[in-house]
Design an enzyme around this catalytic site. Structure first.
Site, short mmCIF file in Angstrom:
data_model
loop_
_atom_site.label_atom_id
_atom_site.label_comp_id
_atom_site.label_asym_id
_atom_site.label_seq_id
_atom_site.Cartn_x
_atom_site.Cartn_y
_atom_site.Cartn_z
N GLU A 80 0.82 -1.22 0.00
CA GLU A 80 0.00 0.00 0.00
C GLU A 80 0.85 1.26 0.00
OE1 GLU A 80 -0.68 -2.69 1.83
OE2 GLU A 80 -2.69 -3.29 1.20
N HIS A 157 -11.19 -5.45 9.96
CA HIS A 157 -11.78 -5.38 8.62
C HIS A 157 -13.18 -4.79 8.64
CE1 HIS A 157 -8.40 -7.83 7.25
NE2 HIS A 157 -8.81 -7.66 6.02
C1 LIG Z 1 -1.97 -4.89 4.33
C2 LIG Z 1 -3.09 -5.63 3.65
N1 LIG Z 1 -3.32 -5.44 2.35
C3 LIG Z 1 -4.32 -6.09 1.72
C4 LIG Z 1 -5.13 -6.94 2.42
C5 LIG Z 1 -6.25 -7.71 1.71
N2 LIG Z 1 -5.80 -9.11 1.55
C6 LIG Z 1 -6.08 -10.05 2.47
S1 LIG Z 1 -5.39 -11.52 2.14
C7 LIG Z 1 -4.68 -10.91 0.73
C8 LIG Z 1 -3.83 -11.79 -0.13
C9 LIG Z 1 -2.69 -12.36 0.65
O1 LIG Z 1 -1.89 -13.13 -0.18
P1 LIG Z 1 -0.75 -14.05 0.42
O2 LIG Z 1 0.13 -13.22 1.30
O3 LIG Z 1 -0.09 -14.74 -0.71
O4 LIG Z 1 -1.50 -15.09 1.35
P2 LIG Z 1 -2.55 -16.21 0.91
O5 LIG Z 1 -3.90 -15.58 0.90
O6 LIG Z 1 -2.16 -16.72 -0.41
O7 LIG Z 1 -2.45 -17.24 1.99
C10 LIG Z 1 -5.01 -9.58 0.55
C11 LIG Z 1 -4.57 -8.73 -0.59
C12 LIG Z 1 -4.90 -7.08 3.79
N3 LIG Z 1 -5.67 -7.84 4.56
N4 LIG Z 1 -3.86 -6.45 4.38
#
Ligand SMILES: Cc1ncc(C[n+]2csc(CCOP(=O)(O)OP(=O)(O)O)c2C)c(N)n1
Ligand SMILES: Cc1ncc(C[n+]2csc(CCOP(=O)(O)OP(=O)(O)O)c2C)c(N)n1
Ligand SMILES: [Mg+2]
Ligand SMILES: [Mg+2]
Lengths: 353, 330, 353, 330
Positions: A80, A157
């Site tokens: 971000e 959230h």
């Molecule tokens: C700082 C932040 N940015 C965006 C989000 C929204 N978000 C939640 S999970 C996710 C994807 C996470 O991907 P990854 O780290 O690969 O974990 P996975 O879901 O594949 O286990 C996003 C973008 C968030 N919760 N926190």
């Protein structure tokens, strides 16, 4: 603004209205780009016939990549501070970025870019640098009927938090409440040469439906709207809380109390005058805000009324906020969290015996 | 499954424990998915089905007093670290008997008594907390190790970079575990991350980095075990990248076929971590199929019990809304 | 609290008082550690006979490394999100970290750790996790006489911003104003099992001198203090603004107006009662705040008064803030920025003809 | 000074320009230091004396339409990009004729018409803005390049990691220039950064990385020139680390001898970038000593004039406090 008859009007959801606003402005001006996490989705998979998998948190950017391509519709990694910063830099150098930060809960991961960079650049440079930047953020807690069990999105959230943005001089913060004003405020935000934060309530995205003209139109930033006329008191609502105020006003009508409802629409710069004029007519006010109370916009508005309309007041200035707590998960607890028409009525009855 | 150095050192009970935990995680997620799809309002949930070997392989290398920091996709980590599935399920039901008294939900499940620093859905932040736990271990000379789980998506977060640099300059006992499941929401890792192996970024912090097959629980264990020993010996942090796969969408409402192919999914399921351990252990005649079946039967019963417990537990008292805002009331 | 006679008392500056508080608590409890950028300085250069080069932004940690060593006094790289996060993790696992974020202007680089992590962890975990964390931040704009030219620290190094922290449920926010209460509030903050933000005004650090007992003592968090009794109106000040209020009260006395002065001391949880009781006696209030006005603590306090002491009010609730602008560099502009006794008097005269 | 590939391509005017700019930066900072020490209240200032070759070597490789993002230690970058020292000095005096009308000060000096994205004292943030400028160039197909200056201290900031990853995955025309002067405030780089060469972190973003002698303006130019060409050709970002040294304290009030030795300082001054260019160019008989002396004389006169301009300029009107808060008044 709408000129009435000439325009084709359909019913759209709040999210569809946002989508249409962005789409029309992207057609109008090639400098407008869209950025954010999963605002398209399936990035880099066009060769597999996969594009446009998500369309952002509220699905408000769905379909844009199909029309405008991945050069102007950019999925970003989870960074971000980095991509909001890139949007700031892009805004300083000829683009008009619309950047989505999925949830306002993530504001803590890019706050410097908003409060130190985007907000102040024009002032600090003595007016040299323009900052045509729109930052979209979903906010809000699930309201409505308590379920017997289960839960919502929890403490990280479900926040509202717009006061920490409105607090910063230089940022404009708008909080649309209907499909109509969502489209009009978004177009105004995109055309504004300064940074505008658009707060989009998660639970209005699909739920708020309304008539929206097909053509582009603007709803001016910095104007509140009297959405219901009344004479006994003013209910002042922000975002989804305007609907709660209208609901309360309806019920008050049944008991013979005539409530005026002001939909704030823009938090910064706040249209004090509309609110003050309303109070000067009704002599009573309840400000309703989904955010937690300390240093909230509800308290801000209440203070302005207490300072500038004191002599017209017949009763204390009332505020209704979420409680001074994080958002709890369990549905039974969450159901107590968001201000309801019932709580607004309680506040009114404290004012009017 | 390839034979790993040191794996002969895993006692039979170790293998049984790994199988039991992986199977319990699988059962938990499958049961939860069924509940959610039949109308239980459990809030947003991120199933870790398919990724069980990462949680279990890493936790197999940890001691009870060690810590883990987890992510939004955290059920598996919790169970691998020993969390009670009854209280976890109750949490998802928003009941007062839940791990967090119903106030946290899926994205915050925590049993602090088990060394859980919390499931944390602000992507990347848990990693910084693990570094803090490592610092605590070093200052208090307690020899505890902290493992930080994070996703491929999280690897782009600045906080993760900062955390790795801190752990490296202070030589903290931290194991960074990147669960590379190929996706962050609907964004493929090859789009979002500038390098092929996230483990290669370890060099940027002057620490060991290893990329392993995350569907091979013994490979994960072996890499984690080396990293944990390194950490406990005061040699500082390591980065272990586990290439894994999530079988379902990002969350309960996500249709993954908008951004990935069925073929890719099928290929991943071919490498299923539970089936692989079963095949390997039975072929090597270390464990019989009957024993493994019995474990699964037991886990199904545990989940029956957990759901019953959750259903029957009381809701939080409405007054709980206002409690525990401040740690010590002023 | 001080028991009077037994204690040795010397004059210390605000910064020295903070230093003594931290030092005494570090002696008392080996779990207390200090972290931050250049809080010692010359990190890793002990072999050259160099230690303790800076002592932090306000020099409040100077000398600690000499007594407690680099294990407990940790210089950090420039990574606010990372090291505040590390402090959060350390607080969850047996330490009691005191972390310095040089300036509140940098809050945007670690805001998530404060507002989503430290503030909510206890609540979200159902009370399991304790968070004995102190976060120190320097804040404030250079006040006082305008110089003919030159400038101050500018828009990104002069902010106040505490409202964006006080807004978050779960965070305690204290704003000491004297050497005495700086020491006492700091000790309370360190002993608190939850997260406490200590806001330290840059221009009180060396300027605020006062009598401070040698021994440890606490000033309770969550209590405002009436620092001057009066009957005609209440002046309510935050941090350095309490001194401005006292100055104004002095001048009002000359014109026969008796002003009571409340020093807020803690912004969250706010001690409403002291303020409300004062207003109920004086019937008038001016709240003075160095922060910008929208969603500020001044407006928050004003709103509480307007809601809860309305029937006692004889005049509008007045607020005096910095203007709704970033902090300008040029000394002539900056001199108009911070509220002064003169501006407080103007506000008073609007209330009392 | 070592001969560099391509340096024969630098025309004599190029060398003269480099000398002239380095000398002008030096003169600006020395004059400012004298003013501050004799009581001119210029606010917090961070002298870049000693580091002139980095700003000048990089800007020598840029075109007028290219952008730079700068740091709190930004006077040199501004002058190298062509800023008018009269308006810069007026800014430090808080005058309305200043680059920022007196509203910015040392830490915000900006002349946007010269492609300056701003001096930016929030460590690391300017780097993200340069990435945004690179994005703008790519989207608008304008072929402009953005150079981002940042310190060794800034390299620990998460935003810098995020920015580099973004520039890498989008192949943006960005040159990351790390001015490693050995210190972040009073914190030595070998304490704060886990690797010896910050340029080695380029591998974590799959981009070229080069560590050069930042006291050798031709070495800086040569590395920057290659990086700029790479960027302009659409090949993506690069990282150039320049090992340099600041002669004075972190800011005007800092005594550096609390954290570094006089011997170290003297050794650094031996490598003075201006003297080295002078020695090299005169030894090679490319430029005469007289020519260089004349440049210095002219620069002293420019600074006399700048100070006079600053002193005589009017203060901002008090009403300026309230202007330019919003870009377009609502
Ligand atoms: C700082 C932040 N940015 C965006 C989000 C929204 N978000 C939640 S999970 C996710 C994807 C996470 O991907 P990854 O780290 O690969 O974990 P996975 O879901 O594949 O286990 C996003 C973008 C968030 N919760 N926190
Ligand atoms: C985000 C942030 N953290 C801390 C500071 C305080 N600060 C200003 S300059 C500086 C040191 C910067 O070091 P480096 O990046 O090496 O640049 P140099 O001063 O050596 O040019 C620090 C810590 C700041 N301005 N911004
Ligand atoms: Mg992933
Ligand atoms: Mg440096």
């Amino acid at each position: 603004m709408s000129t009435g008859a000439r325009l084709a009007i359909r019913e759209l959801t709040f999210s569809q209205a946002l989508n249409e606003a962005i789409r029309l402005e992207m057609r109008r001006d090639p400098a407008v780009i869209v950025m954010g996490e999963d605002i398209a989705g399936a990035a880099g998979r066009a060769h597999l016939g996969m594009v446009d998998a998500w369309g952002g948190a509220l699905r408000a950017t769905r379909g844009l990549i199909t029309e405008f391509g991945p050069q102007r519709v950019l999925d970003t990694p989870i960074s971000e501070m980095g991509f909001v910063g890139a949007a700031v830099g892009a805004a300083m150098t000829g683009l008009r970025p619309i950047v989505e930060v999925m949830f306002v809960d993530l504001v803590g991961c890019c706050y410097d870019q908003l409060m130190n960079q985007a907000a102040k650049m024009h002032y600090m440079t003595g007016g040299q640098v323009r900052m045509p930047l729109v930052v979209r953020m979903a906010y809000g807690t699930r309201g409505g009927k308590p379920q017997t069990y289960g839960g919502g999105a929890g403490a990280q959230h479900s926040q509202t938090l717009y006061s920490v943005l409105a607090h910063i001089p230089g940022l404009k913060v708008v909080v649309p409440s209907t499909a109509y004003n969502a489209k009009g405020l978004m177009i105004s935000a995109i055309r504004d040469d300064g940074p505008v934060i658009v707060m989009e309530h998660k639970f209005l995205g699909a739920a708020a439906k309304g008539n929206v003209p097909e053509e582009p139109y603007t709803v001016p930033i910095g104007h509140s709207e009297i959405v219901r006329r009344g004479s006994d008191l003013t209910l002042c609502g922000i975002g989804r809380m305007s609907h709660v105020c209208l609901e309360a006003a309806q019920e008050l009508e049944a008991s013979g109390i005539s409530a005026e409802v002001v939909d704030v629409l823009t938090l910064a710069p706040l249209d004090e005058n509309t609110i003050l004029e309303s109070v000067r007519r009704t002599h009573r006010i309840v400000v309703v805000d989904e955010d937690t109370p300390t240093a909230s916009m509800a308290r801000d508005i209440a203070a302005r009324v207490a300072e500038q309309a004191f002599d017209w007041l017949d009763a204390p200035v009332k505020t209704v906020n979420a409680p001074e707590t994080p958002v709890p998960f369990a549905a039974v607890l969450e159901a107590q969290y968001v201000p309801t028409a019932e709580r607004v009525l309680d506040a009114v009855h404290e004012l009017i015996g | 499954m390839i034979d790993r150095p040191g794996q002969e050192a895993i006692p039979r009970e170790g293998l049984l424990w790994m199988y039991e935990r992986m199977s319990l995680i699988r059962e938990f997620e499958e049961r939860l998915k069924w509940l959610v799809e039949t109308g239980v309002p459990a809030g947003p949930v991120h199933y870790c089905t398919g990724q069980e070997a990462v949680a279990v392989g890493v936790c197999a290398a940890l001691e009870a007093g060690d810590w883990i920091a987890s992510t939004h996709r955290g059920h598996g980590h919790c169970i691998a670290k020993g969390a009670d599935v009854r209280r976890m399920m109750a949490e998802l039901y928003g009941k007062s008997s839940g791990t967090n008294r119903g106030k946290g939900g899926s994205m915050h499940i925590t049993d602090a008594s088990l060394g859980m620093l919390g499931v944390n859905p602000i992507v990347g932040m848990g990693v910084t907390h693990a570094v803090g736990a490592g610092l605590s271990s070093k200052v208090r000379q307690s020899k505890q190790v902290a493992a930080a789980f994070f996703g491929d998506g999280a690897s782009s977060q600045g906080a993760v970079h900062e955390a790795m640099n801190l752990a490296a300059i202070w030589k903290l006992p931290v194991v960074f575990v990147c669960e590379n499941n190929g996706y962050a929401d609907a964004t493929p890792v090859e789009y979002a991350v500038a390098v092929n192996n996230i483990a290669d970024r370890a060099a940027a912090y002057n620490m060991p980095g290893l990329s392993v097959d995350g569907q091979d629980v013994l490979a994960v264990w072996s890499a984690a075990d080396a990293a944990v020993r390194h950490a406990r010996a005061g040699e500082g942090p390591s980065l272990v990248e586990c290439k894994t796969y999530r079988y379902y969408g990002h969350h309960q409402g996500d249709d993954p076929h908008r951004y990935r192919t069925v073929e890719e999914e099928n290929a991943a399921r071919e490498r299923d971590c539970i089936q692989r351990l079963r095949r390997w252990a039975t072929t090597k005649k270390l464990i019989s199929a009957d024993e493994l079946d019995a474990i699964e039967t037991k886990n199904r019963a545990l989940l029956d019990d957990a759901v019953r417990f959750a259903e029957q537990s009381p809701l939080p008292d409405p007054s709980e809304l206002l409690t525990d805002v401040y740690v010590a009331e002023p």
